[in-house]
Write a protein that holds these residues in place. Sequence first.
Motif, PDB file in Angstrom:
ATOM      1  N   LEU A  53       0.977   5.011  -3.097  1.00 12.58           N
ATOM      2  CA  LEU A  53       1.534   3.488  -3.755  1.00 12.58           C
ATOM      3  C   LEU A  53       1.855   3.660  -5.258  1.00 12.58           C
ATOM      4  CD1 LEU A  53      -1.336   1.320  -1.960  1.00 12.58           C
ATOM      5  CD2 LEU A  53       1.109   1.752  -1.510  1.00 12.58           C
ATOM      6  N   LYS A 109       6.681   0.375   1.292  1.00 10.92           N
ATOM      7  CA  LYS A 109       5.186   0.404   1.089  1.00 10.92           C
ATOM      8  C   LYS A 109       4.512  -0.945   1.122  1.00 10.92           C
ATOM      9  CE  LYS A 109       5.816   4.700  -1.471  1.00 10.92           C
ATOM     10  NZ  LYS A 109       5.644   5.477  -2.936  1.00 10.92           N
ATOM     11  N   ALA A 133       3.076  -1.645  -5.091  1.00  5.69           N
ATOM     12  CA  ALA A 133       3.633  -0.151  -5.227  1.00  5.69           C
ATOM     13  C   ALA A 133       4.153  -0.079  -6.278  1.00  5.69           C
ATOM     14  CB  ALA A 133       4.367   0.033  -4.115  1.00  5.69           C
TER      15      ALA A 133
END
Lengths: 155, 155, 78, 78
Positions: free
Chosen positions: A4, A20, A78
């Motif tokens: 991340l 993500k 992220a």
Amino acid sequence: MGKLFEIVDSPIIVQDVINKVIDPNAGAINTFIGTVREMTKGKKTLYLEYEAYIPMAETQLGRIGDEIRSKWPEAKTAITHRIGRLDISDIAVVICVSTPHRDAAFKASRHAIERIKEIVPIWKKEHWENGDFWVGNQLETKSYPEGHPTGGESQ
Amino acid sequence: MGKLFEIVDSPIIVQDVINKVIDPNAGAINTFIGTVREMTKGKKTLYLEYEAYIPMAETQLGRIGDEIRSKWPEAKTAITHRIGRLDISDIAVVICVSTPHRDAAFKASRHAIERIKEIVPIWKKEHWENGDFWVGNQLETKSYPEGHPTGGESQ
Amino acid sequence: MIEILLFAGLKEKTGQNKITWHEGSLTVGELKEKLSAKVPGLEQIDYVMIAVNEAYAQDDQVINEGDVVALIPPVSGG
Amino acid sequence: MIEILLFAGLKEKTGQNKITWHEGSLTVGELKEKLSAKVPGLEQIDYVMIAVNEAYAQDDQVINEGDVVALIPPVSGG
């Protein structure tokens, strides 16, 4: 998927970062992309070089994610920052935050970029036609009287 | 590349919209992505249906681009909105604004999404487990006493 | 002749996506009154905006032969 | 022994990316004073932050054998 919070030395694919944070309970994703600008105050940049203290930079990016979570518990964050040589229009950083509603996504994304500039050990060297310098360093105008950047450092 | 202000009936590729605003003098790109959220106030959405008055919607999106340009002359804006059936996590709208510095990119992108919700003839039908309704319509709680949405309409 | 386009909930309520109107020139306000009185499903038209040739129009704007009118219920894009 | 990592402009000024320090325990503040006095290129170290084991450290924090110290000049990422 990758981490991340990540420092990379190759081009960033924006969609990979977006993926993500996609979430069925997100209605909004704010993405901030920092790119290499050619002209700054009338001076022409040829290219940039970024360097990072990689493990600490990734930890500090994660800390920004924690800060966001503490303010907006439903946010997913992220961040990917690239290092190495970057040419004009190349992407240096991509921040993605997903939240149920848009207000939080905008605010959290803004929070992330401001904090990157404060607490993440990444440095940028500008290469101009007439030389180069490390931004925020050569001029030495920015100092930390308390020995560390402020805002959440001792939380 | 497609148009800067576009209504489409197929999935939106975020990078395609970003590409429309990349500029050597941009240092910041803010991207707002509106996605279909599953839960709203405890009710579960199955899918959404969007409908638009397409030519006018594209004109109004362009008008939002003009508003942004008048406030932030160096901004470049692109907006794509999808219509038709959208499932959970599908992208309904992508706004991209590039500017030399980040503050304007955030503000302009926020301006765009707020104005889309005010002046662009696009309608969303929510399909729940127990029925469906046109958002902003069935309840008829939103009215326009002046006969038109406010804010820049008569400029 | 003017064309009147209907969308979303109004299209469903009236069962029509287009109404063709054969009266002569009239204002937006007059059109709204007439539609409200004559077209089932458009009784409550106050909350609807009117676009003439793809631009929002005020009640006093005159609609002419050949104009394309659209009824715009509260929008919900984004 | 402690390792001291240098980056960016400090790496260029000193010509080193790592300094190995052989003194015993000392505080961050003491280390800064010693580096400033002894290492060419680090004379003006006041504007530099210190990280110990990848976390920012205050001047009174004690650095122990085996710790990894990093000199962090003002950052400019993003």
